[in-house]
Scaffold this motif. Structure first.
Motif, mmCIF file in Angstrom:
data_model
loop_
_atom_site.group_PDB
_atom_site.id
_atom_site.type_symbol
_atom_site.label_atom_id
_atom_site.label_comp_id
_atom_site.label_asym_id
_atom_site.label_seq_id
_atom_site.Cartn_x
_atom_site.Cartn_y
_atom_site.Cartn_z
ATOM 1 N N GLN A 120 0.856 -1.193 0.000
ATOM 2 C CA GLN A 120 0.000 0.000 0.000
ATOM 3 C C GLN A 120 0.891 1.242 0.000
ATOM 4 O OE1 GLN A 120 -3.039 1.221 -0.637
ATOM 5 N NE2 GLN A 120 -4.196 0.603 1.170
ATOM 6 N N PRO A 121 0.885 2.048 -1.089
ATOM 7 C CA PRO A 121 0.125 1.879 -2.326
ATOM 8 C C PRO A 121 0.730 0.798 -3.218
ATOM 9 C CG PRO A 121 1.566 3.766 -2.507
ATOM 10 C CD PRO A 121 1.708 3.275 -1.093
ATOM 11 N N LEU A 122 0.010 0.496 -4.298
ATOM 12 C CA LEU A 122 0.391 -0.563 -5.224
ATOM 13 C C LEU A 122 0.636 0.031 -6.603
ATOM 14 C CD1 LEU A 122 0.515 -3.766 -5.426
ATOM 15 C CD2 LEU A 122 -1.813 -3.613 -6.337
ATOM 16 N N ARG A 123 1.751 -0.334 -7.224
ATOM 17 C CA ARG A 123 2.034 0.136 -8.586
ATOM 18 C C ARG A 123 1.383 -0.805 -9.595
ATOM 19 N NH1 ARG A 123 6.911 -1.093 -8.778
ATOM 20 N NH2 ARG A 123 6.745 -2.808 -10.259
ATOM 21 N N VAL A 124 0.637 -0.243 -10.543
ATOM 22 C CA VAL A 124 -0.042 -1.065 -11.546
ATOM 23 C C VAL A 124 0.182 -0.485 -12.934
ATOM 24 C CG1 VAL A 124 -1.819 -1.703 -9.862
ATOM 25 C CG2 VAL A 124 -2.252 0.191 -11.451
ATOM 26 N N MET A 167 -9.277 -2.400 -13.242
ATOM 27 C CA MET A 167 -9.130 -1.493 -14.379
ATOM 28 C C MET A 167 -7.752 -1.608 -15.005
ATOM 29 S SD MET A 167 -11.291 0.485 -15.782
ATOM 30 C CE MET A 167 -10.816 0.336 -17.497
ATOM 31 N N PHE A 168 -6.822 -2.200 -14.300
ATOM 32 C CA PHE A 168 -5.442 -2.338 -14.762
ATOM 33 C C PHE A 168 -5.162 -3.792 -15.144
ATOM 34 C CE2 PHE A 168 -5.715 -2.662 -10.173
ATOM 35 C CZ PHE A 168 -5.041 -3.834 -9.904
ATOM 36 N N HIS A 169 -3.947 -4.044 -15.608
ATOM 37 C CA HIS A 169 -3.575 -5.364 -16.120
ATOM 38 C C HIS A 169 -2.740 -6.139 -15.094
ATOM 39 C CE1 HIS A 169 -4.721 -5.021 -20.472
ATOM 40 N NE2 HIS A 169 -4.903 -3.778 -20.040
ATOM 41 N N PRO A 170 -3.324 -7.128 -14.420
ATOM 42 C CA PRO A 170 -2.550 -7.893 -13.434
ATOM 43 C C PRO A 170 -1.483 -8.768 -14.085
ATOM 44 C CG PRO A 170 -4.697 -8.900 -13.751
ATOM 45 C CD PRO A 170 -4.721 -7.598 -14.503
ATOM 46 N N GLU A 171 -1.652 -9.074 -15.369
ATOM 47 C CA GLU A 171 -0.679 -9.938 -16.064
ATOM 48 C C GLU A 171 0.555 -9.177 -16.521
ATOM 49 O OE1 GLU A 171 -2.930 -8.119 -19.472
ATOM 50 O OE2 GLU A 171 -3.351 -8.690 -17.406
ATOM 51 N N LYS A 177 3.057 -7.303 -7.896
ATOM 52 C CA LYS A 177 2.290 -8.401 -7.293
ATOM 53 C C LYS A 177 1.067 -8.805 -8.139
ATOM 54 C CE LYS A 177 4.892 -8.367 -3.577
ATOM 55 N NZ LYS A 177 5.857 -9.455 -3.267
ATOM 56 N N GLY A 178 1.183 -8.634 -9.464
ATOM 57 C CA GLY A 178 0.071 -8.999 -10.329
ATOM 58 C C GLY A 178 -0.273 -10.467 -10.245
ATOM 59 N N GLU A 179 0.749 -11.326 -10.154
ATOM 60 C CA GLU A 179 0.505 -12.768 -10.032
ATOM 61 C C GLU A 179 -0.271 -13.067 -8.753
ATOM 62 O OE1 GLU A 179 3.377 -16.411 -9.008
ATOM 63 O OE2 GLU A 179 3.711 -15.635 -11.046
ATOM 64 N N ARG A 180 0.061 -12.346 -7.687
ATOM 65 C CA ARG A 180 -0.647 -12.542 -6.416
ATOM 66 C C ARG A 180 -2.114 -12.126 -6.533
ATOM 67 N NH1 ARG A 180 -2.242 -15.489 -2.765
ATOM 68 N NH2 ARG A 180 -3.520 -14.358 -1.300
#
Length: 206
Positions: A120-124, A167-171, A177-180
């Motif tokens: 927190q915060p998270l970069r996306v 709204m963002f791309h976790p992949e 931490k997109g995989e998480r």
């Protein structure tokens, strides 16, 4: 099996690959050919709506899928997929224009749901041209994350159904931490399916 609804987007293969790394079997269905009966034949344990061009009005089949299966089958919408979820539950085109193609964002989140135990915060990483206006969200959808620079809604969840939007791309490698995040959705889906193992109940019409 995870059913990935492809909205004719090059990122779909990246999303499929990220899910495969997590050990999932993936089926891909072209959104324009995604009838309710085809989805039913797949018998998915979860459905993921990919990103893509246009707006929910261009993808009525996908809006119908959320309406039909959202109460019984866990659903995750990515970028356009989040807009489709909002449209399915009653949002009426009150979206803000926001050109954020290939642009990073810092988001603050509510720490629960898919965001539990994340920084927190998270970069996306974003790639969209429209976003949801929180003031126009359907009552059943709640915002779980916001961009720090302009307070754009970056994640939603349904208050009763196992339905989530990002709204963002976790992949993307640009998402921390997109995989998480994807793993958290899969864990939520497995818990929901285990709890409802007696069989799906048809969703009442909206």
């Amino acid at each position: 099996m995870i059913l990935l609804i492809d909205h004719e987007d090059s990122f779909t293969q990246n999303l499929s690959g990220a899910l495969a790394v997590l050990g999932e079997d993936i089926g891909i269905l072209d959104a324009k050919a995604a009838t309710l009966s085809k989805v039913e034949r797949f018998g998915p344990s979860a459905i993921i709506l990919s990103s893509g061009p246009g707006s929910p009005e261009n993808w009525p089949e996908s809006v119908g899928i959320v309406r039909e299966f959202g109460a019984d089958v866990p659903i995750l919408g990515v970028s356009l997929g989040q807009l489709i979820i909002a449209a399915a539950y009653g949002e009426e085109e009150s979206r803000r224009t926001q050109i954020r193609h290939g642009k990073p964002a810092m988001v603050r989140h509510k720490r629960g749901g898919l965001f539990a135990y994340l920084p927190q915060p998270l970069r996306v990483m974003c790639c969209h041209s429209a976003a949801l206006d929180e003031g126009a969200l359907p009552e059943v959808l709640h915002a779980d994350a916001y961009s720090m620079d302009d307070n754009t809604v970056m994640a939603v969840r349904h208050d009763r159904h196992p339905v989530y939007g990002l709204m963002f791309h976790p992949e993307s490698v640009g998402t921390e931490k997109g995989e998480r995040l994807l793993a958290a959705f899969l864990e939520e889906a497995k818990a929901f399916n285990k709890q409802n193992a007696s069989g799906p109940e048809r969703i009442p019409g909206l």
